[in-house]
Design an enzyme around this catalytic site. Structure first.
Site, PDB file in Angstrom:
ATOM      1  N   TYR A 167     -49.976  63.353 -25.674  1.00  0.00           N
ATOM      2  CA  TYR A 167     -50.060  63.375 -24.206  1.00  0.00           C
ATOM      3  C   TYR A 167     -49.461  64.671 -23.639  1.00  0.00           C
ATOM      4  O   TYR A 167     -49.889  65.176 -22.608  1.00  0.00           O
ATOM      5  CB  TYR A 167     -49.409  62.124 -23.618  1.00  0.00           C
ATOM      6  CG  TYR A 167     -49.959  61.737 -22.266  1.00  0.00           C
ATOM      7  CD1 TYR A 167     -51.317  61.481 -22.090  1.00  0.00           C
ATOM      8  CD2 TYR A 167     -49.130  61.625 -21.152  1.00  0.00           C
ATOM      9  CE1 TYR A 167     -51.836  61.125 -20.855  1.00  0.00           C
ATOM     10  CE2 TYR A 167     -49.633  61.268 -19.916  1.00  0.00           C
ATOM     11  CZ  TYR A 167     -50.979  61.023 -19.774  1.00  0.00           C
ATOM     12  OH  TYR A 167     -51.475  60.665 -18.545  1.00  0.00           O
TER      13      TYR A 167
ATOM     14  N   LYS B  36     -47.160  63.891 -15.365  1.00  0.00           N
ATOM     15  CA  LYS B  36     -47.047  62.532 -14.806  1.00  0.00           C
ATOM     16  C   LYS B  36     -45.605  62.233 -14.373  1.00  0.00           C
ATOM     17  O   LYS B  36     -45.393  61.524 -13.390  1.00  0.00           O
ATOM     18  CB  LYS B  36     -47.537  61.484 -15.811  1.00  0.00           C
ATOM     19  CG  LYS B  36     -49.051  61.501 -16.075  1.00  0.00           C
ATOM     20  CD  LYS B  36     -49.891  61.290 -14.827  1.00  0.00           C
ATOM     21  CE  LYS B  36     -51.355  61.008 -15.180  1.00  0.00           C
ATOM     22  NZ  LYS B  36     -52.217  61.022 -13.969  1.00  0.00           N
TER      23      LYS B  36
HETATM   24  O1  0WD Z   1     -56.161  55.560 -20.119  1.00  0.00           O
HETATM   25  C1  0WD Z   1     -56.482  56.025 -19.051  1.00  0.00           C
HETATM   26  N1  0WD Z   1     -57.742  56.293 -18.780  1.00  0.00           N
HETATM   27  C2  0WD Z   1     -55.427  56.283 -18.017  1.00  0.00           C
HETATM   28  C3  0WD Z   1     -55.681  57.093 -16.944  1.00  0.00           C
HETATM   29  C4  0WD Z   1     -54.121  55.643 -18.204  1.00  0.00           C
HETATM   30  C5  0WD Z   1     -53.184  55.908 -17.144  1.00  0.00           C
HETATM   31  C6  0WD Z   1     -53.480  56.746 -16.109  1.00  0.00           C
HETATM   32  N2  0WD Z   1     -54.720  57.343 -16.024  1.00  0.00           N
HETATM   33  C7  0WD Z   1     -54.976  58.214 -14.881  1.00  0.00           C
HETATM   34  C8  0WD Z   1     -55.508  59.593 -15.180  1.00  0.00           C
HETATM   35  O2  0WD Z   1     -54.497  60.463 -15.640  1.00  0.00           O
HETATM   36  C9  0WD Z   1     -56.018  59.983 -13.803  1.00  0.00           C
HETATM   37  O3  0WD Z   1     -54.930  60.399 -12.989  1.00  0.00           O
HETATM   38  O4  0WD Z   1     -55.956  57.638 -14.047  1.00  0.00           O
HETATM   39  C10 0WD Z   1     -56.560  58.660 -13.270  1.00  0.00           C
HETATM   40  C11 0WD Z   1     -58.060  58.483 -13.342  1.00  0.00           C
HETATM   41  O5  0WD Z   1     -58.506  58.789 -14.633  1.00  0.00           O
HETATM   42  P1  0WD Z   1     -59.655  58.017 -15.423  1.00  0.00           P
HETATM   43  O6  0WD Z   1     -60.242  56.983 -14.574  1.00  0.00           O
HETATM   44  O7  0WD Z   1     -59.100  57.665 -16.742  1.00  0.00           O
HETATM   45  O8  0WD Z   1     -60.674  59.219 -15.729  1.00  0.00           O
HETATM   46  P2  0WD Z   1     -62.079  59.708 -15.137  1.00  0.00           P
HETATM   47  O9  0WD Z   1     -63.016  58.594 -14.965  1.00  0.00           O
HETATM   48  O10 0WD Z   1     -62.514  60.840 -16.025  1.00  0.00           O
HETATM   49  O11 0WD Z   1     -61.694  60.272 -13.706  1.00  0.00           O
HETATM   50  C12 0WD Z   1     -60.818  61.345 -13.500  1.00  0.00           C
HETATM   51  C13 0WD Z   1     -61.501  62.334 -12.597  1.00  0.00           C
HETATM   52  C14 0WD Z   1     -62.299  63.482 -13.188  1.00  0.00           C
HETATM   53  O12 0WD Z   1     -63.154  63.214 -14.090  1.00  0.00           O
HETATM   54  P3  0WD Z   1     -63.405  64.307 -15.300  1.00  0.00           P
HETATM   55  O13 0WD Z   1     -63.353  63.430 -16.514  1.00  0.00           O
HETATM   56  O14 0WD Z   1     -64.734  64.848 -14.972  1.00  0.00           O
HETATM   57  O15 0WD Z   1     -62.320  65.348 -15.334  1.00  0.00           O
HETATM   58  O16 0WD Z   1     -60.626  63.175 -11.916  1.00  0.00           O
HETATM   59  C15 0WD Z   1     -61.442  64.097 -11.229  1.00  0.00           C
HETATM   60  C16 0WD Z   1     -62.771  64.107 -11.885  1.00  0.00           C
HETATM   61  O17 0WD Z   1     -63.711  63.416 -11.138  1.00  0.00           O
HETATM   62  N3  0WD Z   1     -60.977  65.457 -11.282  1.00  0.00           N
HETATM   63  C17 0WD Z   1     -60.965  66.224 -10.189  1.00  0.00           C
HETATM   64  N4  0WD Z   1     -61.267  65.940  -8.913  1.00  0.00           N
HETATM   65  C18 0WD Z   1     -61.155  66.927  -8.023  1.00  0.00           C
HETATM   66  N5  0WD Z   1     -60.757  68.149  -8.351  1.00  0.00           N
HETATM   67  C19 0WD Z   1     -60.527  67.477 -10.613  1.00  0.00           C
HETATM   68  C20 0WD Z   1     -60.435  68.479  -9.627  1.00  0.00           C
HETATM   69  N6  0WD Z   1     -60.060  69.729  -9.917  1.00  0.00           N
HETATM   70  N7  0WD Z   1     -60.307  67.437 -11.950  1.00  0.00           N
HETATM   71  C21 0WD Z   1     -60.578  66.201 -12.352  1.00  0.00           C
END
Ligand code: 0WD
Length: 254
Positions: A155, A162
């Site tokens: 991580y 975080k």
């Molecule tokens: O296990 C997990 N999936 C966990 C996720 C466990 C605990 C926390 N999280 C957190 C992540 O760190 C994040 O903060 O949850 C949040 C959402 O993440 P997610 O649902 O796991 O991931 P995803 O569906 O990929 O959504 C995150 C999105 C990005 O997707 P991608 O994969 O294309 O990077 O964050 C957005 C983007 O849509 N994102 C941005 N939006 C605006 N500006 C940017 C940016 N520069 N970069 C990423």
């Protein structure tokens, strides 16, 4: 009618139907909230538009948090549409995939700065804009992970980010509390999303959680969504500055 009847909010960070933000948006919409969504870039727009249609949400434009003009544009559109808002969901994080494996000590200055900007500062940047539109108070929610508290394999810099994000939740809660704006985070257990696929050995982490979490399983975006609904709604009106674990209890053993 419903828990969120009459409430309007902006959800940022839906990439597809596996996104945690989508789980929260679904739960809030089902409880009667009106929702606006952003997308990051044209590739994701095509995925977000049909999801928005499913829950009757409005798509208010492209937002890349590294470009403040796009944040301003999205909030200008929300203000034009609704005049005020009641909640925001920030589910955005990014780090170079090459540094979500191996050793933290090898993190580069460039990627450290980029990770902090997108995964930490962006929540504060969004809070600045949202504060102005939360004229009747409100709820701000972000997503964090246990890697902020304890060292988790691979991580790395995201764990450091975080930890800073969780500290920002507390500082923002103090700054905005007198305006009846609450600021909280959900610390979600590992879920297989697009962002998670960038983390080294993610399948092993999922398996490890299944073996060791008190509930002997991982969690779903619908479960995170329901806790999100609680934190966005008036049910949690006495809660701010809080990090709520939705991780099948892993944090008590991990
Ligand atoms: O296990 C997990 N999936 C966990 C996720 C466990 C605990 C926390 N999280 C957190 C992540 O760190 C994040 O903060 O949850 C949040 C959402 O993440 P997610 O649902 O796991 O991931 P995803 O569906 O990929 O959504 C995150 C999105 C990005 O997707 P991608 O994969 O294309 O990077 O964050 C957005 C983007 O849509 N994102 C941005 N939006 C605006 N500006 C940017 C940016 N520069 N970069 C990423």
């Amino acid at each position: 009618t419903g828990l969120m009847a009459g409430k309007r909010g902006l959800v940022m960070g839906i990439a597809n139907n596996r996104s945690i933000a989508w789980g929260i948006a679904k739960a809030a919409a089902a409880a009667g909230a009106e929702i606006a969504l952003t997308y990051q870039g044209d590739a994701l727009r095509k995925r977000v538009e049909p999801l928005a249609a499913e829950i009757g949400a409005k798509v208010v434009g492209h937002c890349d948090v590294t470009d403040a003009t796009t944040i301003d544009a999205v909030f200008a559109e929300v203000e034009r549409l609704w005049g005020k808002i009641d909640f925001i969901v920030h589910a955005i994080a990014f780090s170079d995939k090459d540094q979500l494996t191996g050793r933290y000590v090898d993190t580069t200055e460039d990627n450290f700065a980029k990770t902090m900007l997108i995964s930490v500062y962006s929540f504060t940047a969004v809070a600045q804009r949202a504060e102005k539109l939360m004229t009747d108070g409100g709820s701000m929610l972000t997503l964090t992970y246990y890697g902020a508290e304890k060292v988790m394999p691979h991580y790395n810099v995201m764990g450091v980010a975080k930890a800073a994000l969780e500290a920002s939740v507390r500082y923002l809660a103090v700054d905005l509390g007198s305006r009846a704006i609450r600021v909280n985070a959900i610390s979600a257990g590992p879920i297989k999303t697009l962002a998670a696929s960038g983390i080294g050995d993610f399948r092993y982490i999922l398996r490890w959680n299944e073996y060791n979490a008190p509930l002997k399983r991982t969690v779903t975006i619908e479960e995170v969504g329901d806790t999100g609904l609680f934190l966005l709604s008036d049910l949690s009106r006495g809660v701010t500055g809080e990090i709520t674990h939705v991780d099948a209890g892993y944090h008590v053993v991990g």
